[in-house]
Scaffold this motif. Structure first.
Motif, PDB file in Angstrom:
ATOM      1  N   PHE A   1      -3.082   0.713  -3.812  1.00  0.00           N
ATOM      2  CA  PHE A   1      -2.061  -0.290  -4.061  1.00  0.00           C
ATOM      3  C   PHE A   1      -0.936   0.303  -4.893  1.00  0.00           C
ATOM      4  O   PHE A   1      -1.145   1.216  -5.702  1.00  0.00           O
ATOM      5  N   ALA A   2       0.269  -0.234  -4.713  1.00  0.00           N
ATOM      6  CA  ALA A   2       1.468   0.297  -5.357  1.00  0.00           C
ATOM      7  C   ALA A   2       1.369   0.379  -6.883  1.00  0.00           C
ATOM      8  O   ALA A   2       1.791   1.392  -7.453  1.00  0.00           O
ATOM      9  N   PRO A   3       0.828  -0.623  -7.594  1.00  0.00           N
ATOM     10  CA  PRO A   3       0.763  -0.488  -9.060  1.00  0.00           C
ATOM     11  C   PRO A   3      -0.071   0.720  -9.510  1.00  0.00           C
ATOM     12  O   PRO A   3       0.304   1.417 -10.449  1.00  0.00           O
ATOM     13  N   ALA A   4      -1.186   0.975  -8.844  1.00  0.00           N
ATOM     14  CA  ALA A   4      -2.010   2.131  -9.197  1.00  0.00           C
ATOM     15  C   ALA A   4      -1.287   3.424  -8.835  1.00  0.00           C
ATOM     16  O   ALA A   4      -1.291   4.390  -9.616  1.00  0.00           O
ATOM     17  N   ALA A   5      -0.657   3.461  -7.668  1.00  0.00           N
ATOM     18  CA  ALA A   5       0.092   4.651  -7.259  1.00  0.00           C
ATOM     19  C   ALA A   5       1.242   4.916  -8.224  1.00  0.00           C
ATOM     20  O   ALA A   5       1.503   6.062  -8.592  1.00  0.00           O
ATOM     21  N   ARG A   6       1.908   3.853  -8.654  1.00  0.00           N
ATOM     22  CA  ARG A   6       3.012   3.996  -9.614  1.00  0.00           C
ATOM     23  C   ARG A   6       2.514   4.632 -10.903  1.00  0.00           C
ATOM     24  O   ARG A   6       3.131   5.564 -11.434  1.00  0.00           O
ATOM     25  N   GLN A   7       1.393   4.153 -11.413  1.00  0.00           N
ATOM     26  CA  GLN A   7       0.838   4.695 -12.645  1.00  0.00           C
ATOM     27  C   GLN A   7       0.566   6.191 -12.507  1.00  0.00           C
ATOM     28  O   GLN A   7       0.921   6.980 -13.381  1.00  0.00           O
TER      29      GLN A   7
ATOM     30  N   ALA B   1       5.394   4.622   1.569  1.00  0.00           N
ATOM     31  CA  ALA B   1       5.223   3.192   1.330  1.00  0.00           C
ATOM     32  C   ALA B   1       6.282   2.454   2.134  1.00  0.00           C
ATOM     33  O   ALA B   1       7.233   3.052   2.638  1.00  0.00           O
ATOM     34  N   ALA B   2       6.135   1.148   2.232  1.00  0.00           N
ATOM     35  CA  ALA B   2       7.086   0.340   2.984  1.00  0.00           C
ATOM     36  C   ALA B   2       8.480   0.354   2.346  1.00  0.00           C
ATOM     37  O   ALA B   2       9.486   0.240   3.030  1.00  0.00           O
ATOM     38  N   LYS B   3       8.514   0.480   1.021  1.00  0.00           N
ATOM     39  CA  LYS B   3       9.790   0.517   0.275  1.00  0.00           C
ATOM     40  C   LYS B   3       9.528   1.157  -1.076  1.00  0.00           C
ATOM     41  O   LYS B   3       8.390   1.446  -1.435  1.00  0.00           O
TER      42      LYS B   3
ATOM     43  N   LEU C   1       0.824  -1.201   0.000  1.00  0.00           N
ATOM     44  CA  LEU C   1       0.000   0.000   0.000  1.00  0.00           C
ATOM     45  C   LEU C   1       0.862   1.257   0.000  1.00  0.00           C
ATOM     46  O   LEU C   1       1.940   1.280   0.578  1.00  0.00           O
ATOM     47  N   VAL C   2       0.337   2.295  -0.630  1.00  0.00           N
ATOM     48  CA  VAL C   2       0.971   3.611  -0.633  1.00  0.00           C
ATOM     49  C   VAL C   2      -0.038   4.573  -0.024  1.00  0.00           C
ATOM     50  O   VAL C   2      -1.197   4.616  -0.447  1.00  0.00           O
TER      51      VAL C   2
ATOM     52  N   HIS D   1       5.409  12.561 -13.221  1.00  0.00           N
ATOM     53  CA  HIS D   1       6.872  12.587 -13.358  1.00  0.00           C
ATOM     54  C   HIS D   1       7.561  12.570 -11.992  1.00  0.00           C
ATOM     55  O   HIS D   1       8.540  13.294 -11.776  1.00  0.00           O
ATOM     56  N   LYS D   2       7.036  11.733 -11.100  1.00  0.00           N
ATOM     57  CA  LYS D   2       7.614  11.576  -9.766  1.00  0.00           C
ATOM     58  C   LYS D   2       8.260  10.201  -9.666  1.00  0.00           C
ATOM     59  O   LYS D   2       7.776   9.229 -10.251  1.00  0.00           O
ATOM     60  N   ASP D   3       9.347  10.107  -8.926  1.00  0.00           N
ATOM     61  CA  ASP D   3       9.978   8.819  -8.660  1.00  0.00           C
ATOM     62  C   ASP D   3       9.132   8.042  -7.664  1.00  0.00           C
ATOM     63  O   ASP D   3       8.579   8.617  -6.725  1.00  0.00           O
ATOM     64  N   CYS D   4       9.032   6.758  -7.857  1.00  0.00           N
ATOM     65  CA  CYS D   4       8.230   5.903  -6.982  1.00  0.00           C
ATOM     66  C   CYS D   4       9.085   5.390  -5.834  1.00  0.00           C
ATOM     67  O   CYS D   4       9.390   4.207  -5.721  1.00  0.00           O
ATOM     68  N   THR D   5       9.477   6.311  -4.984  1.00  0.00           N
ATOM     69  CA  THR D   5      10.304   6.004  -3.832  1.00  0.00           C
ATOM     70  C   THR D   5       9.416   5.767  -2.610  1.00  0.00           C
ATOM     71  O   THR D   5       8.220   6.042  -2.631  1.00  0.00           O
ATOM     72  N   ALA D   6      10.015   5.260  -1.548  1.00  0.00           N
ATOM     73  CA  ALA D   6       9.256   4.959  -0.333  1.00  0.00           C
ATOM     74  C   ALA D   6       8.609   6.207   0.260  1.00  0.00           C
ATOM     75  O   ALA D   6       7.560   6.117   0.898  1.00  0.00           O
ATOM     76  N   ARG D   7       9.213   7.355   0.040  1.00  0.00           N
ATOM     77  CA  ARG D   7       8.646   8.622   0.521  1.00  0.00           C
ATOM     78  C   ARG D   7       8.853   9.686  -0.544  1.00  0.00           C
ATOM     79  O   ARG D   7       9.876   9.720  -1.225  1.00  0.00           O
ATOM     80  N   GLY D   8       7.860  10.563  -0.646  1.00  0.00           N
ATOM     81  CA  GLY D   8       7.970  11.636  -1.615  1.00  0.00           C
ATOM     82  C   GLY D   8       6.997  12.745  -1.292  1.00  0.00           C
ATOM     83  O   GLY D   8       6.188  12.631  -0.371  1.00  0.00           O
ATOM     84  N   VAL D   9       7.075  13.804  -2.073  1.00  0.00           N
ATOM     85  CA  VAL D   9       6.244  14.981  -1.813  1.00  0.00           C
ATOM     86  C   VAL D   9       5.777  15.602  -3.124  1.00  0.00           C
ATOM     87  O   VAL D   9       6.483  15.567  -4.134  1.00  0.00           O
ATOM     88  N   ILE D  10       4.575  16.139  -3.092  1.00  0.00           N
ATOM     89  CA  ILE D  10       4.071  17.024  -4.125  1.00  0.00           C
ATOM     90  C   ILE D  10       3.906  18.365  -3.417  1.00  0.00           C
ATOM     91  O   ILE D  10       3.047  18.510  -2.544  1.00  0.00           O
ATOM     92  N   THR D  11       4.756  19.303  -3.748  1.00  0.00           N
ATOM     93  CA  THR D  11       4.778  20.572  -3.027  1.00  0.00           C
ATOM     94  C   THR D  11       3.598  21.454  -3.420  1.00  0.00           C
ATOM     95  O   THR D  11       2.919  21.209  -4.420  1.00  0.00           O
ATOM     96  N   THR D  12       3.390  22.494  -2.643  1.00  0.00           N
ATOM     97  CA  THR D  12       2.323  23.466  -2.915  1.00  0.00           C
ATOM     98  C   THR D  12       2.462  24.027  -4.323  1.00  0.00           C
ATOM     99  O   THR D  12       1.476  24.160  -5.044  1.00  0.00           O
TER     100      THR D  12
END
Length: 119
Positions: A16-22, A115-117, A2-3, A28-39
């Motif tokens: 789920f990760a596959p949907a989040a990845r899509q 996400a967990a990883k 899960l993400v 244009h974000k990397d699918c890392t364990a943690r990330g941000v979409i800024t203001t």
């Protein structure tokens, strides 16, 4: 896996990760364990997702099975359980995230995902 998407102002959602990845790839974000979409990135993120949804709608009729290609017995790939229906499209996956982004933008917030990883 899960993400979790957490808004600084509007709550959270999980997918789920596959949907989040899509969706993150559309942004244009990397699918890392943690990330941000800024203001500052929220308006462009909303626009990218909306554009992708419009493009996905044009191809939906081709993705749905026609009577000649639909399975006759309506069984799943394992043969034991019937399928629930047509596959879930991009619009159905994207709209909850678009709403979260819009609510967050109204209050000048940001979105964090976790996400967990890496996925």
């Amino acid at each position: 896996m899960l993400v979790k998407f957490n808004s600084s102002t509007s709550g959270q959602m999980m997918m789920f990760a596959p949907a989040a990845r899509q969706l993150l790839e559309i942004l244009h974000k990397d699918c890392t364990a943690r990330g941000v979409i800024t203001t500052e990135q929220l308006p462009e993120a909303i626009e990218r997702l909306r554009t992708a949804v419009v493009g996905g709608r044009r191809s939906v009729p081709e993705a749905l099975p026609t009577p000649s290609t639909a399975p006759e017995n309506n069984k799943g790939s394992d043969g034991d359980h019937p399928e629930d229906g047509p596959p879930i499209g991009l619009a159905q996956r994207a709209f909850p995230l678009i709403e979260l982004l819009e609510w967050t933008q109204k209050e000048d917030g940001f979105i964090l995902w976790e996400a967990a990883k890496d996925f």
